[in-house]
Design an enzyme around this catalytic site. Structure first.
Site, mmCIF file in Angstrom:
data_model
loop_
_atom_site.group_PDB
_atom_site.id
_atom_site.type_symbol
_atom_site.label_atom_id
_atom_site.label_comp_id
_atom_site.label_asym_id
_atom_site.label_seq_id
_atom_site.Cartn_x
_atom_site.Cartn_y
_atom_site.Cartn_z
ATOM 1 N N SER A 1 0.863 -1.184 0.000
ATOM 2 C CA SER A 1 0.000 0.000 0.000
ATOM 3 C C SER A 1 0.896 1.229 0.000
ATOM 4 O O SER A 1 2.086 1.145 0.328
ATOM 5 C CB SER A 1 -0.878 -0.005 1.260
ATOM 6 O OG SER A 1 -1.492 1.255 1.477
ATOM 7 N N TYR B 1 -2.876 -0.890 10.291
ATOM 8 C CA TYR B 1 -2.748 -1.146 8.850
ATOM 9 C C TYR B 1 -1.403 -0.630 8.338
ATOM 10 O O TYR B 1 -0.713 -1.309 7.570
ATOM 11 C CB TYR B 1 -3.907 -0.456 8.120
ATOM 12 C CG TYR B 1 -3.947 -0.666 6.632
ATOM 13 C CD1 TYR B 1 -4.532 -1.803 6.085
ATOM 14 C CD2 TYR B 1 -3.432 0.292 5.753
ATOM 15 C CE1 TYR B 1 -4.599 -1.989 4.718
ATOM 16 C CE2 TYR B 1 -3.490 0.116 4.388
ATOM 17 C CZ TYR B 1 -4.076 -1.026 3.874
ATOM 18 O OH TYR B 1 -4.129 -1.202 2.499
#
Length: 260
Positions: A151, A164
């Site tokens: 990401s 995350y």
């Protein structure tokens, strides 16, 4: 399985296993691999949605090329049994895409240990468990491609997504660790790092006028990414065109990570 395709980006003869592929990014990558000629094993937690996706792909690409399996990627015995089932009943996995993941948005002062561990387990530990199990056979065969889905949060951080961010930073270094151990066995392990992608899971963010304006202003391409934007890079990393690409994180983010 037929012999591998003769052109650089032809995946004919490959068997790809894509975790979390009943919807969103995983679904688009799985379909892109099918379009490139691969056989694909879909995976998901929702067995009903998984079967619907399998049937849709089977109708379009042929039922012999599309398979599906559901197991808990965070549970070591389930991972062992699931990968063994694919290898014995369908064929040798030549491409792995570690895509499955979860998000949990809450300020870190309010983040429970249970939710922290759930995100780390799903987004990082599962990639280790599945990758390690698949690598056992890949190393023995001296051939394989692994694509870990990272990401922009691999390199960046925003408030409220601490677990995350930590997990995706870990995915970057897991990719490097896998490369350090398996590259000599002709296994190429790399990561794709999507920017902000418009999916069912991010629809609420798209609908938030303030957040949407921030994304459009923060991204040099001035748009959200689409799941299709990840297909070309994924096919490249799965193909012989990336045979000397090892341990890299490829950002697919419209330029977000290169500007201030």
């Amino acid at each position: 399985m037929p012999a591998r395709g003769s052109t650089t980006f032809d995946l004919t003869g490959d068997l790809a296993f894509v975790t979390g592929s009943s919807r969103g990014i995983g679904r688009s990558i799985a379909e892109g691999l099918l379009r490139a000629g691969a056989h694909v094993v879909l995976h998901g937690r929702d067995e009903g949605r998984l079967e619907r996706t399998r049937q849709q792909f089977a109708d379009q690409y042929g039922k012999r090329r599309v398979h599906a399996i559901a197991f808990d990627i965070t549970d070591e015995p389930s991972v062992r049994a699931g990968i063994a089932s694919i290898e014995t009943e369908i064929g040798p996995i030549t491409v792995l895409v570690n895509n499955a993941g979860v998000q949990h948005r809450v300020p870190m002062l309010e983040l429970s240990l249970e939710d922290w561990e759930r995100v780390i387990r799903t987004d990082l530990t599962a990639a280790f468990l599945v990758g390690r199990e698949v690598a056992k056979a890949m190393v023995a065969r001296r051939r394989g491609k692994m694509i870990n889905i990272a990401s922009v949060q691999t390199d960046l951080a925003r408030p409220s997504i601490g677990a995350y961010t930590a997990a995706k930073g870990g995915v970057r270094n897991l990719t490097r660790a896998m490369t350090a151990e398996w590259a000599a066995d002709n296994i190429q392990v790399n990561a794709l790092a999507p920017g902000y992608i418009h999916t069912e899971m991010t629809q609420a963010l798209v609908d938030d006028d303030a957040f949407n304006s921030w994304i459009l202003g923060r991204t040099p391409a001035h748009r959200w990414g689409t799941t299709e934007d990840l297909v070309g890079p994924a096919v490249w990393l799965a193909s012989s065109g990336s045979d000397f690409v090892n341990g890299q994180v490829i950002f697919v983010d419209g330029g977000m990570t290169v500007v201030v």
